[in-house]
Design a protein around this motif. Structure first.
Motif, PDB file in Angstrom:
ATOM      1  N   LEU A 122       0.848  -1.193   0.000  1.00  0.00           N
ATOM      2  CA  LEU A 122       0.000   0.000   0.000  1.00  0.00           C
ATOM      3  C   LEU A 122       0.881   1.240   0.000  1.00  0.00           C
ATOM      4  O   LEU A 122       1.908   1.287   0.663  1.00  0.00           O
ATOM      5  CB  LEU A 122      -0.900   0.028   1.239  1.00  0.00           C
ATOM      6  CG  LEU A 122      -1.666  -1.248   1.593  1.00  0.00           C
ATOM      7  CD1 LEU A 122      -2.479  -1.041   2.856  1.00  0.00           C
ATOM      8  CD2 LEU A 122      -2.565  -1.672   0.452  1.00  0.00           C
ATOM      9  N   ILE A 123       0.459   2.270  -0.748  1.00  0.00           N
ATOM     10  CA  ILE A 123       1.169   3.541  -0.722  1.00  0.00           C
ATOM     11  C   ILE A 123       0.153   4.651  -0.512  1.00  0.00           C
ATOM     12  O   ILE A 123      -0.967   4.608  -1.037  1.00  0.00           O
ATOM     13  CB  ILE A 123       1.974   3.777  -2.021  1.00  0.00           C
ATOM     14  CG1 ILE A 123       2.890   4.984  -1.868  1.00  0.00           C
ATOM     15  CG2 ILE A 123       1.080   3.929  -3.230  1.00  0.00           C
ATOM     16  CD1 ILE A 123       3.938   5.080  -2.967  1.00  0.00           C
ATOM     17  N   GLU A 124       0.517   5.663   0.310  1.00  0.00           N
ATOM     18  CA  GLU A 124      -0.417   6.725   0.650  1.00  0.00           C
ATOM     19  C   GLU A 124       0.246   8.081   0.537  1.00  0.00           C
ATOM     20  O   GLU A 124       1.473   8.198   0.519  1.00  0.00           O
ATOM     21  CB  GLU A 124      -0.951   6.533   2.073  1.00  0.00           C
ATOM     22  CG  GLU A 124       0.114   6.638   3.139  1.00  0.00           C
ATOM     23  CD  GLU A 124      -0.417   6.402   4.535  1.00  0.00           C
ATOM     24  OE1 GLU A 124       0.281   6.782   5.496  1.00  0.00           O
ATOM     25  OE2 GLU A 124      -1.511   5.838   4.684  1.00  0.00           O
ATOM     26  N   ASP A 167      -0.325  18.380   6.237  1.00  0.00           N
ATOM     27  CA  ASP A 167      -1.506  19.175   6.589  1.00  0.00           C
ATOM     28  C   ASP A 167      -2.794  18.615   5.998  1.00  0.00           C
ATOM     29  O   ASP A 167      -3.866  19.220   6.158  1.00  0.00           O
ATOM     30  CB  ASP A 167      -1.327  20.623   6.101  1.00  0.00           C
ATOM     31  CG  ASP A 167      -0.109  21.285   6.721  1.00  0.00           C
ATOM     32  OD1 ASP A 167       0.120  21.061   7.931  1.00  0.00           O
ATOM     33  OD2 ASP A 167       0.616  21.991   5.999  1.00  0.00           O
ATOM     34  N   GLY A 168      -2.704  17.492   5.323  1.00  0.00           N
ATOM     35  CA  GLY A 168      -3.896  16.948   4.669  1.00  0.00           C
ATOM     36  C   GLY A 168      -4.229  15.553   5.163  1.00  0.00           C
ATOM     37  O   GLY A 168      -3.530  14.967   5.990  1.00  0.00           O
ATOM     38  N   VAL A 169      -5.332  15.052   4.627  1.00  0.00           N
ATOM     39  CA  VAL A 169      -5.749  13.699   4.966  1.00  0.00           C
ATOM     40  C   VAL A 169      -4.910  12.702   4.178  1.00  0.00           C
ATOM     41  O   VAL A 169      -4.691  12.872   2.974  1.00  0.00           O
ATOM     42  CB  VAL A 169      -7.245  13.502   4.626  1.00  0.00           C
ATOM     43  CG1 VAL A 169      -7.660  12.062   4.896  1.00  0.00           C
ATOM     44  CG2 VAL A 169      -8.091  14.468   5.437  1.00  0.00           C
ATOM     45  N   ARG A 182      -0.963  16.963  -9.967  1.00  0.00           N
ATOM     46  CA  ARG A 182      -1.742  17.859  -9.113  1.00  0.00           C
ATOM     47  C   ARG A 182      -0.966  18.279  -7.866  1.00  0.00           C
ATOM     48  O   ARG A 182      -1.524  18.836  -6.934  1.00  0.00           O
ATOM     49  CB  ARG A 182      -3.038  17.176  -8.693  1.00  0.00           C
ATOM     50  CG  ARG A 182      -3.976  16.897  -9.858  1.00  0.00           C
ATOM     51  CD  ARG A 182      -5.255  16.252  -9.364  1.00  0.00           C
ATOM     52  NE  ARG A 182      -6.184  16.020 -10.464  1.00  0.00           N
ATOM     53  CZ  ARG A 182      -7.373  15.439 -10.320  1.00  0.00           C
ATOM     54  NH1 ARG A 182      -7.754  15.022  -9.121  1.00  0.00           N
ATOM     55  NH2 ARG A 182      -8.160  15.259 -11.359  1.00  0.00           N
ATOM     56  N   SER A 183       0.327  17.933  -7.852  1.00  0.00           N
ATOM     57  CA  SER A 183       1.198  18.292  -6.730  1.00  0.00           C
ATOM     58  C   SER A 183       0.816  17.603  -5.432  1.00  0.00           C
ATOM     59  O   SER A 183       1.053  18.124  -4.338  1.00  0.00           O
ATOM     60  CB  SER A 183       1.217  19.816  -6.512  1.00  0.00           C
ATOM     61  OG  SER A 183       1.714  20.469  -7.640  1.00  0.00           O
ATOM     62  N   VAL A 184       0.188  16.445  -5.536  1.00  0.00           N
ATOM     63  CA  VAL A 184      -0.075  15.631  -4.349  1.00  0.00           C
ATOM     64  C   VAL A 184       0.878  14.455  -4.432  1.00  0.00           C
ATOM     65  O   VAL A 184       0.723  13.583  -5.274  1.00  0.00           O
ATOM     66  CB  VAL A 184      -1.532  15.126  -4.326  1.00  0.00           C
ATOM     67  CG1 VAL A 184      -1.763  14.272  -3.086  1.00  0.00           C
ATOM     68  CG2 VAL A 184      -2.484  16.300  -4.362  1.00  0.00           C
ATOM     69  N   ARG A 185       1.892  14.466  -3.594  1.00  0.00           N
ATOM     70  CA  ARG A 185       2.979  13.504  -3.733  1.00  0.00           C
ATOM     71  C   ARG A 185       2.776  12.276  -2.852  1.00  0.00           C
ATOM     72  O   ARG A 185       2.678  12.400  -1.638  1.00  0.00           O
ATOM     73  CB  ARG A 185       4.320  14.150  -3.374  1.00  0.00           C
ATOM     74  CG  ARG A 185       4.761  15.174  -4.418  1.00  0.00           C
ATOM     75  CD  ARG A 185       6.198  15.618  -4.153  1.00  0.00           C
ATOM     76  NE  ARG A 185       6.673  16.444  -5.237  1.00  0.00           N
ATOM     77  CZ  ARG A 185       7.181  15.974  -6.365  1.00  0.00           C
ATOM     78  NH1 ARG A 185       7.251  14.677  -6.537  1.00  0.00           N
ATOM     79  NH2 ARG A 185       7.608  16.768  -7.311  1.00  0.00           N
ATOM     80  N   PRO A 186       2.716  11.093  -3.471  1.00  0.00           N
ATOM     81  CA  PRO A 186       2.711   9.873  -2.658  1.00  0.00           C
ATOM     82  C   PRO A 186       4.012   9.751  -1.888  1.00  0.00           C
ATOM     83  O   PRO A 186       5.055  10.241  -2.331  1.00  0.00           O
ATOM     84  CB  PRO A 186       2.595   8.747  -3.689  1.00  0.00           C
ATOM     85  CG  PRO A 186       2.066   9.415  -4.910  1.00  0.00           C
ATOM     86  CD  PRO A 186       2.618  10.811  -4.904  1.00  0.00           C
ATOM     87  N   ALA A 187       3.940   9.120  -0.762  1.00  0.00           N
ATOM     88  CA  ALA A 187       5.123   8.979   0.070  1.00  0.00           C
ATOM     89  C   ALA A 187       6.152   8.091  -0.604  1.00  0.00           C
ATOM     90  O   ALA A 187       5.823   7.156  -1.299  1.00  0.00           O
ATOM     91  CB  ALA A 187       4.736   8.388   1.416  1.00  0.00           C
ATOM     92  N   SER A 188       7.407   8.390  -0.361  1.00  0.00           N
ATOM     93  CA  SER A 188       8.478   7.534  -0.848  1.00  0.00           C
ATOM     94  C   SER A 188       8.645   6.365   0.108  1.00  0.00           C
ATOM     95  O   SER A 188       8.560   6.516   1.319  1.00  0.00           O
ATOM     96  CB  SER A 188       9.781   8.330  -0.927  1.00  0.00           C
ATOM     97  OG  SER A 188      10.862   7.464  -1.106  1.00  0.00           O
ATOM     98  N   ALA A 189       8.915   5.208  -0.444  1.00  0.00           N
ATOM     99  CA  ALA A 189       9.115   4.039   0.415  1.00  0.00           C
ATOM    100  C   ALA A 189      10.320   4.229   1.314  1.00  0.00           C
ATOM    101  O   ALA A 189      10.396   3.681   2.397  1.00  0.00           O
ATOM    102  CB  ALA A 189       9.298   2.791  -0.426  1.00  0.00           C
ATOM    103  N   GLY A 190      11.267   5.055   0.868  1.00  0.00           N
ATOM    104  CA  GLY A 190      12.449   5.292   1.663  1.00  0.00           C
ATOM    105  C   GLY A 190      12.155   5.994   2.971  1.00  0.00           C
ATOM    106  O   GLY A 190      12.951   5.945   3.907  1.00  0.00           O
TER     107      GLY A 190
END
Length: 210
Positions: free
Chosen positions: A147-149, A154-156, A190-198
């Motif tokens: 899973l990646i989020e 500051d957001g959900v 859209r400049s919403v960046r998923p987290a890096s696994a690192g």
């Protein structure tokens, strides 16, 4: 997916093949399946780690499986291609071999050899499932869900992608597909960046047991 011992796996594979044939070609079981087979394979197996008379059970189950496969091959060879019958054939090869005198033998690491976990079938119901171990604690049979989020402080937090791999794949192998997925590309635009696994926490790899 229920964790089966090797003997339980063979017994369950025979039961699964019998159920498949009972639905698709019940006439093939006439003259083969009797009351004793009903007692052995009439319900899901539960033997535990230390079953009674394991050597007797191993030879009896292996003999039943060979009889079943030979019977189907002789009287209905087209049914050998059924998925559960095929799974039984694979499970038999990985757990038994014939010695020089033609006798059926139980495989061990020292006697006959065992297949690596990357190819060993662990369920007659899904031949693609595999055994995996993570570290010294986590063990599973089945698949792994990644899973990646999003990680906007500051957001959900939103799960942006789910990838499923076989249990033997290293977690890092799932990253290229996750990072290039269509939804991830859209979110980056859209400049919403998923987290890096690192970064650890926003990326989760969890074992799925079925």
């Amino acid at each position: 997916m229920r964790d089966l011992t090797r003997l339980e796996l063979v017994i369950e594979a025979v039961r699964a093949a019998l159920e498949e044939l009972a639905c698709t070609a019940p006439h093939l079981l006439a003259g083969l399946v009797d009351e004793e087979w009903g007692r052995r394979y009439g319900r899901p197996v539960r033997l535990g780690k230390n079953p009674a008379r394991p050597k007797t059970r191993i030879l009896a189950t292996g003999g039943d499986a060979v009889r079943l496969l030979e019977h189907v091959g002789e009287h209905g060879a087209d049914r050998l291609s059924g998925p559960r019958v095929q799974a039984l054939r694979q499970i038999m090869v990985q757990n038994y071999y014939r010695d020089g005198a033609g006798r059926l033998r139980w495989r061990t690491a020292e006697d006959g050899g065992l297949p690596p976990s990357a190819v060993a079938v662990v369920s007659p119901y899904d031949p693609t499932a595999r055994y995996a171990r993570r570290g010294h604690v986590t063990r599973c049979k089945g698949f792994v869900a990644h899973l990646i989020e999003t990680c906007d402080p500051d957001g959900v937090k939103v799960i942006t992608d789910v990838a499923t791999t076989d249990a033997t794949s290293y977690d890092a192998k799932a990253l290229p597909g996750i990072h290039t997925c269509e939804l991830c590309v859209l979110l980056r635009m859209r400049s919403v960046r998923p987290a890096s696994a690192g970064k650890g926490v926003p990326w989760i790899a969890a074992a799925r047991f079925g």
